[in-house]
Scaffold this motif. Structure first.
Motif, short mmCIF file in Angstrom:
data_model
loop_
_atom_site.label_atom_id
_atom_site.label_comp_id
_atom_site.label_asym_id
_atom_site.label_seq_id
_atom_site.Cartn_x
_atom_site.Cartn_y
_atom_site.Cartn_z
N ALA A 8 47.64 41.95 46.49
CA ALA A 8 47.39 43.12 45.57
C ALA A 8 47.58 42.42 44.49
O ALA A 8 47.82 41.76 44.01
CB ALA A 8 47.41 44.16 45.58
N PRO A 9 46.54 42.99 42.82
CA PRO A 9 47.35 42.31 41.47
C PRO A 9 48.50 42.46 41.58
O PRO A 9 49.31 43.50 41.70
CB PRO A 9 45.87 43.30 40.64
CG PRO A 9 45.35 44.26 41.38
CD PRO A 9 45.68 43.81 43.01
N PHE A 32 47.63 55.21 47.41
CA PHE A 32 48.27 53.98 47.84
C PHE A 32 49.38 53.72 48.13
O PHE A 32 49.48 52.14 48.65
CB PHE A 32 48.90 54.10 45.48
CG PHE A 32 49.88 52.36 45.77
CD1 PHE A 32 49.56 51.73 44.81
CD2 PHE A 32 51.44 52.00 46.31
CE1 PHE A 32 49.45 50.53 43.98
CE2 PHE A 32 51.97 51.23 45.97
CZ PHE A 32 51.12 49.94 44.97
N ARG A 49 47.96 46.59 53.56
CA ARG A 49 48.18 44.85 52.84
C ARG A 49 49.00 45.08 53.73
O ARG A 49 49.06 43.36 54.52
CB ARG A 49 48.33 45.01 51.55
CG ARG A 49 46.46 45.35 50.79
CD ARG A 49 47.08 45.65 49.30
NE ARG A 49 45.63 44.93 48.54
CZ ARG A 49 45.86 45.63 47.02
NH1 ARG A 49 46.61 46.65 47.14
NH2 ARG A 49 43.98 45.42 47.02
N GLU A 72 49.34 46.45 40.43
CA GLU A 72 49.16 47.01 41.67
C GLU A 72 50.93 46.64 42.57
O GLU A 72 51.58 47.44 42.80
CB GLU A 72 48.47 46.56 42.94
CG GLU A 72 46.92 47.52 42.39
CD GLU A 72 46.18 48.30 43.81
OE1 GLU A 72 45.36 48.25 43.09
OE2 GLU A 72 46.34 47.22 44.75
N ILE A 128 53.65 48.74 40.76
CA ILE A 128 53.75 50.05 41.23
C ILE A 128 54.47 49.95 42.62
O ILE A 128 55.51 50.65 43.27
CB ILE A 128 52.10 50.80 41.10
CG1 ILE A 128 52.00 50.97 40.52
CG2 ILE A 128 52.67 51.73 42.08
CD1 ILE A 128 50.67 51.39 40.10
N ARG A 140 35.22 38.47 39.99
CA ARG A 140 35.12 38.85 41.01
C ARG A 140 33.87 40.04 42.45
O ARG A 140 34.16 40.09 43.21
CB ARG A 140 36.55 39.78 40.97
CG ARG A 140 37.91 39.99 42.09
CD ARG A 140 38.13 41.33 42.22
NE ARG A 140 39.63 40.59 41.80
CZ ARG A 140 41.26 41.04 40.83
NH1 ARG A 140 40.78 42.47 40.97
NH2 ARG A 140 41.77 40.35 40.53
#
Lengths: 378, 491
Positions: B320-321, A225, A232, B324, B327, A12
């Motif tokens: 996202a992984p 976050f 996203r 995450e 969460i 990555r």
């Protein structure tokens, strides 16, 4: 299993670096072709850029430029991280710098205190200016792209109106330049003396702190976050309990506050007043830099150094007979290549990961097949 | 008529994409009518007489049926009278009953599906691929669809049919191919195979039985919703009632199932309880605390777990992984964060645990959620929501698009948590799932809870008829078919 995750990570990282490197290399090739087309030798030009760029006075210049660019890049990146396209950094930093200069010129506080006031005024004005776009977006559904562009024009008009000799501006002795009242010497920001190479702006320290804060807030806090989650997937973030509207306004305000800092290195370390030759268009440079730096605090730093380097060295090319438009060509091509390269690398990475997951699962399946048979037998 | 069954992630969709020219195979051959073919695009497949009816309809709502059918193949029969005649001809030949001049937005789901089938036939397809065609239909509509398909078969067309629902596959297919993990594991003859054998072939191991279960319903109300009313303005500016007079109470240890054809307000009900929509009136009380006006995050913190209907839109950050994603939705709770800071180490560790305990098939927790198959994504979501010991679990279509193996596992987890006092609001289009899991059943129709039923005695057919608004009140096994008076408790 551990080995595998480590491998994915390494890959990555490689993929993350591939795009910008690819873009810069492609830009160099295209630039070389353009120089060739003008009938000059590209290698001579590159050679000159290399030697001129590594001179110590060039390096100081590049670092000073990069300080401004870095702040602009971070301001844009804050928006990018949650899918907001803050094109208005340009207007935000100019109007912020203008009012900060006015306040700074009018006050006579003890030095450090005055610096803090000036910086705060800039951040608040920038935040308010971008906050308008945020509120318009959440209350009326106005795209931030449109509203920030318009706010740029409004900022230009407001500054032009107020920066007149009979309003907040004053004419300099030569009678050519209108500027705000100069900041008292006590409120100039400190510089590092680098001898004959020039002076390194002390604001680079603040820029670095902003970078650290950006990394910490976005990567390590709940707030960060939430912000990234909205970027996203807005719908998933909302279902997860993030107040999306509040987040839009908040991130616009943060973006604007950082944008407010963009003009500060110039104001506090260099010009000490806002005049009508205050740097223009840095906000747009910030967009390119945030793109090139992948919204990553270190990436943005590298991108802003690259931008400063290109500006410095291509400026010198003009003196030895090349066209100064080379700069525009290189920068333009880099941005185009970056966008294309990121998308290519992203798709490649995603496919590769899916393939890997598939392969890994097939291997697991083969390994557990015998167990399964046993289970069936039981 | 050939059916293709397999777990999710077994490769059914990939196979279909290859057959329809959307993806290229690495090796192997496809033979149509004895000639070997290679498709590089859907156009090639159409030219060879292969047509596909997608799971998600690809129709333009604001156009008529005629326009939708002619769109993209105007050259065939033009866009006027000739096309209309052709549509009528096909519709009559196979008994599809499609009206060419109806607006698509006015059509129901079943009609839209017939338009999709007609679209494919119009382009001259001799082989039809249907991807999970029954997922969105109620039982009566499924029967009608199967009649249409039999009609097609009798006219000499080939139908390739993908489904999770084994009962349907057995009733309609002439031959069944089962694939698992990308390879064919067997073929079955529907006349001599039971659903159970087929399911075992699909998962590759014996199925856990849902089993007889004792009631765990307590007297302690976990969620009480009363007088909930929600209006929404549609695209024409008309204010419609999406929810009206919704009253229900779920007790600890109780599963309340809501049946209904999709689009009758179930999604809105969930969003209202989650706090994603603000109702016009009514109260939502969770464990004695009025949460009608608190934000979504507070509701989640006070003990609502949420398995969303659309996991890609509401349940996951696809890029996202996994850790995450673990969460997401619980960012303020342990182990994900401490004093406002994300605790990535603890979150990662806990993700490892979820992956282990809930059998999420993944090579690691650093891969993106997008690279997992649907069933594994769902297992991750279930694991995440269960890890915070919710008082109330909202499960909207918890096993949609999930393979049989994962399905049984998710059911088990819901039943187990229920035994420990969890209250569940279950919304599902899978009537067997609803009847099998629920302690109480309610039917939702046009934004109202119009009927209730006892899952112990009700059949899917009876439930299905209430879902279309044909019957209301208390559904009794004997009294079904006849319309019972509103709220009546006839026995």
């Amino acid at each position: 299993m551990n080995k595998l995750t480590a491998r994915i990570d390494k890959e990555r990282l490689l993929l993350a670096l591939a795009a910008p490197v690819l873009a810069v290399v492609a830009a160099l090739v295209v630039t070389a072709l353009v120089i060739l087309a003008t009938g000059k030798n590209p290698f001579e030009a590159f050679n000159d850029m290399l030697s001129y760029g590594s001179a110590s006075d060039s390096q100081i210049y590049i670092l000073n430029k990069a300080t401004t660019y870095y702040l602009a890049g971070v301001a844009v990146a804050v928006g990018f991280r949650m899918n907001l396209f803050n094109i208005g950094v340009d207007g935000q930093y100019r109007i912020a710098a203008f009012f900060a200069a006015v306040v700074g010129g009018a006050l006579h506080l003890p030095g450090p205190l005055q610096i803090i006031v000036v910086i705060l005024v800039a951040m608040v004005v920038g935040a308010m200016w971008s906050g308008i776009a945020g509120i318009l977006k959440t209350s009326r559904g106005v795209s931030e792209v449109i509203s920030t562009i318009m706010l740029n024009s409004i900022a230009t008009a407001v500054i032009a109106y107020l920066l007149q000799p009979d309003k907040l501006g004053q004419l300099d002795d030569a009678g050519t330049l209108v500027s705000t009242k100069s900041l008292p010497k006590s409120s100039w920001f400190f510089t590092f003396n680098a001898g004959p190479a020039g002076e390194l702006w002390g604001f680079i320290v603040i820029a670095a702190l902003v970078g650290v804060a950006y990394w910490f807030v976005l990567g390590r806090t709940r707030f960060g976050f939430d912000l990234r989650a909205v970027g996203r997937s807005e719908s998933a973030a909302e279902a997860s309990g993030v107040g999306v509207k509040k987040m839009v306004v908040t991130s616009m305000v943060i973006s604007g506050a950082v944008a407010g800092l963009v003009g500060m290195p110039t104001l506090l370390n260099d010009s000490h007043a806002f005049s009508n030759d205050f740097p223009l268009g840095v906000g747009f440079t910030g967009i390119a830099i945030a793109l090139l730096g992948r919204n990553n605090p270190v990436g943005i730093a590298i991108a802003s150094l690259l931008w400063g380097y290109l500006e410095r060295t291509t400026g010198h090319l003009e003196l030895i007979g090349y066209d100064k438009e080379i700069l525009g060509v290189i920068q333009g091509v880099i941005v185009l290549c970056v966008v294309i390269a990121y998308e290519l690398v992203r798709r490649f990475g995603l496919r590769r990961q899916q393939q890997r997951v598939g392969a890994e699962l097939a291997a697991q399946a083969a390994a557990t097949a015998t167990d399964e048979k046993l289970e069936v037998a039981r | 008529m050939h059916a293709l069954c397999g777990e999710n992630g077994a490769g059914k969709s990939t196979l279909m994409k290859i057959l329809y020219g959307m993806q290229k195979p690495d090796e192997g051959t496809i033979t149509v009518d004895g000639t070997e073919v290679a498709f590089s695009s859907p156009a090639d497949a159409i030219a060879r007489g292969i047509g596909m009816v997608h799971q998600h309809f690809m129709l333009a709502d604001n156009l008529t049926v005629l326009e939708n059918v002619a769109l993209g193949s105007e050259k065939l029969y033009g866009i006027g009278g000739r096309a209309r005649a052709k549509i009528r001809e096909i519709s009559d030949a196979y008994g599809l009953g499609v009206r060419p001049d109806a607006l698509v937005e006015e059509l129901g789901v079943a009609d839209r599906q017939r338009v999709e089938i007609l679209k494919v036939l119009y382009r001259g397809a001799r082989t039809l691929i249907l991807d999970e065609p029954t997922a969105v239909l109620v039982p009566q509509e499924v029967d009608a669809l199967f009649d249409n398909l039999r009609e097609l078969k009798s006219e000499g067309l080939t139908v390739l049919f993908i489904s999770h629902k084994l009962g349907e596959v057995l009733s309609v297919a002439d031959e069944i191919t089962v694939i698992r993990r990308g390879t064919t594991v067997g073929t079955a003859d529907p006349r001599s195979t039971t659903a159970r054998q087929l399911a075992e072939l699909m998962v590759g191991s014996e199925l856990p039985t849902p089993g007889a279960r004792e009631s765990t319903v307590t007297d302690e109300p976990a969620l009480a919703v009363s007088g909930l009313r929600l209006t929404a303005t549609d695209s024409d500016g008309v204010v419609r009632e999406v929810l009206d007079g919704i009253d229900f109470t779920i007790h600890e240890g109780e599963v309340l199932g809501i049946a209904g054809v999709e689009g009758n307000g179930q999604a809105e009900l969930v969003e209202a309880v989650m706090g994603m929509r603000t109702p016009d009136s009514g109260t939502v009380v969770l464990g004695g605390r009025d949460i009608s006006h608190v934000p979504t995050r507070t509701r989640r913190e006070s003990g609502i777990g949420y398995i969303p209907e659309d996991r890609h839109r509401h349940g996951l950050l696809l890029e996202a992984p996994l850790w995450e994603n673990r969460i997401l939705g619980h960012v303020t709770e342990t182990p994900n964060s401490r004093r406002g800071l994300i605790d990535a180490r603890a979150a990662r560790l806990d993700t490892e645990r979820i992956v282990e305990e809930y059998d999420v098939r993944t090579p690691g927790i650093e891969v993106t959620a997008a690279s997992l198959s649907g069933g594994n994504q769902q297992k991750l979501i279930v694991g995440r929501e269960m890890s915070h010991h919710p008082k109330l679990l909202i499960a909207a279509h918890p096993t949609r698009g999930v393979d049989v193996g994962a399905q049984a596992q998710i059911w088990d987890q819901i039943s187990e948590a229920r035994r420990e006092g969890l209250a569940v609001l279950l919304i599902s289009a899978d009537l067997d799932e609803l009847i099998g899991l629920s302690d109480t059943l309610r039917v939702m129709y046009r934004g109202r809870l119009v009927a209730d039923a006892d899952p112990a005695t009700i059949t899917p057919e009876e439930l299905g008829s209430a879902m279309t608004g044909a019957s209301s009140g208390h559904l009794d096994h004997e009294a079904v078919g006849a319309s019972a008076p509103e709220g009546g408790e006839e026995g």
